[in-house]
Each structure stands twice: as structure tokens, then as C-alpha cells.
Scaffold this motif. Structure first.
Motif, short mmCIF file in Angstrom:
data_model
loop_
_atom_site.label_atom_id
_atom_site.label_comp_id
_atom_site.label_asym_id
_atom_site.label_seq_id
_atom_site.Cartn_x
_atom_site.Cartn_y
_atom_site.Cartn_z
N SER A 249 6.74 1.39 -15.46
CA SER A 249 5.82 0.37 -14.40
C SER A 249 6.82 -0.09 -13.63
N CYS A 250 6.13 -1.15 -13.01
CA CYS A 250 6.57 -1.83 -11.99
C CYS A 250 6.72 -3.35 -12.80
N VAL A 251 8.07 -3.91 -12.97
CA VAL A 251 8.20 -5.28 -13.72
C VAL A 251 8.24 -6.43 -12.86
N LEU A 252 6.94 -7.29 -13.25
CA LEU A 252 7.22 -8.59 -12.29
C LEU A 252 7.72 -9.63 -13.35
N TYR A 253 9.00 -10.22 -13.05
CA TYR A 253 9.59 -11.32 -13.73
C TYR A 253 9.37 -12.51 -13.23
N MET A 285 10.55 -6.90 -9.72
CA MET A 285 10.41 -7.94 -8.78
C MET A 285 10.58 -9.31 -9.39
N LEU A 286 11.29 -10.14 -8.78
CA LEU A 286 11.62 -11.28 -9.20
C LEU A 286 10.72 -12.28 -8.57
N VAL A 287 9.80 -13.08 -9.39
CA VAL A 287 8.36 -13.69 -8.80
C VAL A 287 8.93 -15.18 -8.99
N CYS A 318 12.67 -10.09 -4.38
CA CYS A 318 12.41 -11.58 -4.74
C CYS A 318 11.22 -11.82 -3.72
N VAL A 319 9.99 -12.50 -4.34
CA VAL A 319 8.92 -12.76 -3.81
C VAL A 319 8.50 -14.31 -4.14
N GLN A 320 8.08 -15.10 -3.33
CA GLN A 320 7.79 -16.41 -3.55
C GLN A 320 6.27 -16.69 -3.44
N LYS A 335 3.54 -5.37 -2.23
CA LYS A 335 4.90 -5.19 -2.41
C LYS A 335 5.30 -4.56 -3.78
N ALA A 336 4.61 -5.01 -4.92
CA ALA A 336 4.79 -4.41 -6.29
C ALA A 336 4.46 -3.00 -6.25
#
Length: 667
Positions: A249-253, A285-287, A318-320, A335-336
Motif C-alpha cells: 500500500s501507500c502509507v500515510l503517516y 507520505m508524511l501528512v 510531505c503534504v500539509q 498525490k498518494a
């Protein structure tokens, strides 16, 4: 097998219910009647069948349970680990193993007792062996009370698990408790995860679905993880670790820089580094969530350095975002998804399968034939075309504008003819002939009908204005009608009826009261009205003569009846017509009570009781035979042959006990 496959498991009965099901089925499906004087082979077969049937039923039911519950070795690693976390792998395997042993023991017991039953020398001994066999099977089954109860709990819990497909495109959300993971999944999918301002609101895996680039994606919301060793993690946290370890998967932390979640930025960065091995080979992805409270730029230099260290890690974007104000939420989703798609394509290109496919693919690249630059050409008409402006008075007229001018929706009817493509545009509005029964309808339409109708209406209005319709005198179409109405008034005929049409059809033209007039009154009135009543008088005279003659004949008949009223019964044969000869109107008949009465002129010519009989003796004999044939039915109080009848009170096949498989001739 996916989690959706696990949901089809049938309920597992308790040990007591299991016994009830099996023993009642044995009782229902096997013969139940046996006697000690039967052949011993038949008695042995009877009880052997009972034992074998019970064993087969146990085998079938236990086999169904064992086949429906999945073997952990056959499952996808993610599902196997998830079941290990939730139910304990050893306990689960032990429960299934006990049921397998139970099935084997029951088979052995049945085999042993069938062998003994083959040598049973009496009904009593065979019955005791059967009881012992079923008793031992029941004892073995009762010992499985705990495994069955455990498996039913597992089944109920499995059915409540989300339907996670381990092989599809997946976005996996992880992080500390209360950093906004559930809020994000609620925003981007149709899932409805509970969101509360305290830690560990989400206690299990939640799944939502979204569509991106016409593909189906699943988004998994994991429970929060705390930064401590793996062996100290509880079941809730271990579900997240399992999903991170096994799902591609795509990990969203998610991180909360405002620290409203109750955990410092430093602790959140430490957790990222401690579970970083689980992110290997996955786009990450660092959220940074809750930017409506604190942004990355607002951090202290120490915390900023810690976060920057994560951002600088390879394969981390990195996404804010702010799930409160929706800022950056859709951007994060896009993006993810793009990152995961790119990663899946890369992994496929690195694999061995690509070699067998790529040699069959040829990508054609167009080559320039010269060095001339050919810029795209847009016609001037298109460039100069004015954009439609609703408020511009000189704008192009749309069909909607025409509709509003001509009465709006429901009134306006679109003119289809204006779009016809004809050689001469003037022909568009020509009237087309309508053909009906081979004839043009237009040939039968009066072209001046509208003018004629208008002229007639004007004439009527003029007559009404001149007072032509104001007089009370009746208007008659002809002289005859006038005379008829005057005659009616002279007779004083008044008809009061709600429905004149019906009255004229079904009743006499004059009411009864109007007929109660003497002939002299009628002729006088007619003479006054100017009519000649001679024909009516002549007809009345003929009717009166006929009625007088009829009355005289009736009086003569009555005199004869009075004279012969004491005639004896013995004379009956002289005047009664037994053989169906024609009787005269003056003959008499005897009633059932014995009284002799005058026979009506319209009475039947023969006695229908004796129809088809030669004489009275034949008729009486027929009656006797009829009564004799009905005696049995009368004894049983039956009305006739059509009555419901049960020939045999106890049909053999319903009361002879259960049959073995075989012929049904005796039915």
C-alpha cells in the motif's frame, strides 16, 4: 481467501444443540418399528442402520464446520496475522484439531459397535449395543463444548471484520492516536468512522472506498500506535502493525504538530523511526495535519529539525492538510494515489513477467519529415466568436428564449419543421397531407368552417339580444307536434319520472291513475279536443263482448264444481288422466291433501312423476327400487353418491410403521 470469503461461515451450534440435531435427524430418517419375532438378520440390520446413520450425520456436520473455517496456512499473510492477533493462532488451531479428533473417535466407536452388532443374538442385545454406541458418541460430543463455543465466537467476530482485499490498491493511514486519521478517511471516502476528541476511539481496522482515475481504491484506517516495544503492544495496536507489515500500500503517516493529540512532536518523530522498517518498499507520505492550528513553518527550530529529518528520508513526500477546513485534503488524496500507481508500475517493470510481455509491445514514435515548424491553426472565425452573455440584448437567440416568449414549458411546442433540410427552404412550412383510409383528410374539411361558425354565433347573440328566447310559449318543429301536445294537455296527462327514457322503455306509456277513466269520459274529452273517438268506441265494444263471454264460462264451471264437490275417491279413475291423454279445461284434479280442486286451464297435460312409465304399477316399482338402492346411503346419513366417503378407515400404508427402502406394491 479474502475477508469477504470468511463471512459465509454457517453458525456453529453448541454441544447440546449439536446432539439434538443429530439424534432427532436419526429418529426422523431411519425406521422406528421392530419386533422380537422378526428374523434376527432384520433386527441386526435395523440397529446397525441406526448406528451408521448417526455416525454419518456427525461426520457430515463436523466436516462442514472444519471445511468452512479457514486454515491459517492457506490464508494471505495479512489475514493469517490478523487472525493470530485477534484470536490467538494456537487456540484457533487447537479448537479445530479437537473437532477433527472428535470426528475420528466417533467413526471408530461406530465401527466397533457395528462389528459387535453383526453378532447380536437377540433384539434386547442389539438394542443395548445401539444405546451404548449412541451414548459413547454423545459423550465424545459433549466434551467439545468449549471448542464449539470458541469457534462460534470467532465466527461472529469474523463476520464483523471489514472486507479488506489484500491485493488491491490500498492507502494505509497510521500514526499516533487522535492525530486526525479517521477525520481524513471520512472526508475522502463514504465511510463513517466515529471521531471523538480522545485517544483510541478507533479500536479496529476501518475500511472506506474511493474512485480515482476510474479505479477502485480502498482506504484503511488503523487504530493509533504508541511508541513502545512490539511485545508490549496490545491487540488494538497490533492490528495496525499487521496491516503495515503485510499490505502492499501507500502509507500515510499522520502527525499533529499542534500537539493537541496529547503527544509531543518529538514522540511522533520517534514513532516514525521505530516503525520505519515496516515502510520499506512502500511509497510513504508524511501528512502534517491540523495546519489550521499549527503549520510546519511555525515550529521551533529543534522540532523543525526533527520533522525535516523525516522529510529528507528517501521515498517520503510531505503534504500539509487540515481536515477541519478541507485545505489540502484532495491534493493529499491525488498525490498518494499517483505515488502508489507509479510504485506499482515500477515494481512490475522490475519483475520477471515484464520480459514475456515487453517483446510483444511496439510503441510507435512519429518522426518529423522536415524542419518546418507547423504551429496549430485556429480559424479567425473561432477566435472572433463572441462568448454568450445572458445580459447582452444582441446575443444569439436560443430555443429557451423562444420557449419563454411563447408561453413557457407545457405551452410551448417545438417546431420540428424548421430543421428540415430541403432543396427549397420555402417548402419547410408546407402543409403535409394526412391520409386516412386511403383518402386525404384535408379534402373533407370545410375551409370556411371557422367563418360559418362565427356567423352562426353572431346570429344567436343577435336573437338573444332581441328577446327571441324570452317568451314562455313552446316552440314546435311541426304542426303535428303542436296538435299532439295539445291533446296531451286536454287529457290532463302528467308524467312525473326522474328518468323519462327508462320509464318509456320499461313501463306503460300512461301511469295507472291515468287509465282509471270511463269510456264516456274519454270520448267526451276527445270530442272537445276536436278528435273523432268512433274507432276507440268500436274496439271497446268488441273487448267488452269477449270479456262477458269469458265471465259466463267461468261462472258455469264454478256451478259444475259445486254440484260434484262430494264426489268419492273411487270415481277418481274416471276423470284422472294417468296415461298422459289430453285433458279438457273443465276436468278436475285431486290435490296432495285429497281435496278435489278445479284444474287451471294452463296446468300441465300429464303427471311428470310417471314420465317414461307404461302405467302406475311400473312407476311404483321404480320408486321401490330407488328407495332400496338408497337404503345404504341413508343408513350412513349420506345425502347422495357425491358425498365425501372414506372407504377404509385405516389405510395400511399410513399405519404399518416406517418402511425400508424397497417396493411400494401394497399401496
Amino acid at each position: 481467501m479474502s475477508t469477504s470469503g470468511l463471512k459465509a461461515i454457517a453458525p456453529v451450534p453448541t454441544a447440546a444443540d449439536f446432539l439434538d440435531i443429530v439424534l432427532s435427524k436419526t429418529q426422523r430418517k431411519t425406521p422406528t418399528v421392530i419386533h422380537k419375532n422378526f428374523k434376527i438378520s432384520r433386527i441386526r440390520n435395523f440397529y446397525m442402520r441406526k448406528v451408521k446413520f448417526t455416525q454419518d450425520t456427525f461426520d457430515e456436520k463436523l466436516g462442514a464446520i472444519l471445511s468452512e473455517f479457514p486454515l491459517l496456512d492457506d490464508l494471505h499473510p495479512f489475514l493469517a496475522s490478523l487472525m493470530n492477533v485477534l484470536y490467538d493462532k494456537n487456540h484457533y488451531k487447537l479448537a479445530l484439531g479437537q473437532l477433527r479428533t472428535c470426528r475420528h473417535l466417533i467413526d471408530q466407536v461406530a465401527k466397533d459397535y457395528v462389528r459387535l452388532l453383526k453378532f447380536g443374538d437377540s433384539l434386547y442385545r442389539c438394542k443395548q449395543l445401539k444405546r451404548a454406541a449412541l451414548g459413547r458418541m454423545a459423550t465424545i460430543m459433549r466434551r467439545q463444548k468449549d471448542p464449539l463455543a470458541y469457534l462460534e465466537q470467532v465466527r461472529q467476530h469474523i463476520s464483523r471484520l471489514p472486507a479488506i482485499d489484500p491485493n488491491t490498491r490500498t492507502l494505509l493511514i497510521c500514526g499516533y492516536p487522535n492525530v486526525g486519521k479517521s477525520s481524513f478517511i471520512n472526508k475522502v471516502t463514504r465511510a463513517d468512522v466515529d471521531v471523538q476528541p480522545y485517544a483510541f476511539t478507533t479500536k479496529s481496522l476501518f475500511i472506506g472506498h474511493l474512485d480515482y482515475k476510474y479505479l477502485r481504491w480502498q482506504v484503511i484506517d488503523t487504530p493509533g500506535i504508541l511508541d513502545h516495544p512490539l511485545e508490549e503492544m496490545n491487540t488494538i495496536e497490533m492490528q495496525s502493525i499487521t496491516a503495515l507489515a503485510h499490505l502492499k500500500s501507500c502509507v500515510l503517516y499522520f502527525m499533529d504538530l499542534s500537539e493537541q493529540c496529547g503527544y509531543t512532536v518529538e514522540a511522533q518523530c520517534k514513532l516514525f523511526h521505530s516503525i520505519k522498517p515496516l515502510f520499506n518498499g512502500k511509497p510513504t507520505m508524511l501528512v502534517i495535519n491540523k495546519i489550521d492550528v499549527t503549520r510546519l513553518e511555525d515550529l521551533t527550530p529543534e522540532n523543525r529539525a526533527l520533522v525535516q529529518e523525516i522529510i529528507d528520508t528517501e521515498d517520503v513526500q510531505c503534504v500539509q492538510v487540515s481536515c477541519y477546513s478541507d485545505e489540502g485534503v484532495m491534493d493529499l488524496k491525488n498525490k498518494a494515489c499517483d505515488a502508489l500507481l507509479a510504485h506499482r508500475v515500477d515494481s512490475k517493470l522490475k519483475g520477471t513477467k515484464i520480459n514475456s510481455v515487453i517483446n510483444r509491445i511496439h510503441v510507435a514514435q512519429p518522426k518529423a519529415r522536415d524542419d518546418v515548424v507547423r504551429a496549430p491553426f485556429i480559424p479567425d472565425v473561432v477566435k472572433e466568436r463572441k462568448k454568450y452573455d445572458r445580459d447582452d440584448p444582441d446575443r444569439k437567440k436560443l430555443l429557451r428564449d423562444t420557449e419563454l416568449e411563447e408561453g413557457g414549458a407545457g405551452v410551448f411546442n417545438i417546431n420540428i419543421k424548421q430543421d428540415y433540410i430541403l432543396a427549397n427552404p420555402e417548402w419547410k412550412m408546407d402543409i403535409m397531407p394526412e391520409i386516412m383510409n386511403g383518402k386525404n383528410v384535408a379534402d373533407f374539411i370545410d375551409p370556411d368552417i371557422a367563418e360559418k361558425l362565427e356567423a352562426l354565433e353572431r346570429e344567436e347573440e343577435k336573437l338573444e339580444a332581441d328577446g327571441f328566447y324570452d317568451s314562455d310559449e313552446d316552440i314546435f318543429d311541426s304542426e303535428d307536434e303542436r296538435e299532439a301536445v295539445e291533446a296531451k294537455e286536454a287529457l290532463g296527462h302528467k308524467i312525473h319520472s326522474q328518468n323519462v327514457k327508462k320509464a318509456m322503455k320499461n313501463q306503460s306509456r300512461l301511469p295507472r291513475t291515468a287509465g282509471l277513466r270511463t269510456l264516456s269520459e274519454l270520448t267526451t274529452e276527445l270530442k272537445k279536443a276536436g278528435y273523432d273517438p268512433s274507432s276507440i268506441e268500436a274496439r271497446a265494444g268488441i273487448i267488452a263482448k269477449a270479456q262477458g263471454a269469458k265471465r259466463k264460462r267461468a261462472e258455469a264451471d264454478m256451478d259444475v264444481d259445486m254440484e260434484d264437490g262430494d264426489a268419492s275417491e273411487g270415481e277418481e279413475g274416471d276423470w284422472m288422466d294417468v296415461d298422459g291423454e289430453e285433458q279438457t279445461p273443465n276436468k278436475r284434479v285431486k290435490s296432495n291433501s285429497g281435496a278435489v280442486v278445479a284444474k287451471h286451464p294452463r296446468a300441465p297435460k300429464s303427471n311428470r312423476q310417471f314420465a317414461g312409465m307404461g302405467n302406475e304399477q311400473q312407476a311404483s316399482k321404480a320408486v321401490k327400487l330407488r328407495n332400496l338402492s338408497q337404503r345404504e346411503r341413508n343408513r350412513l346419513a349420506k345425502a347422495g353418491e357425491a358425498d365425501r366417503v372414506i372407504q377404509t378407515k385405516m389405510p395400511k400404508h399410513l399405519f404399518a410403521g416406517k418402511r425400508k427402502a424397497g417396493k411400494t406394491n401394497r399401496r
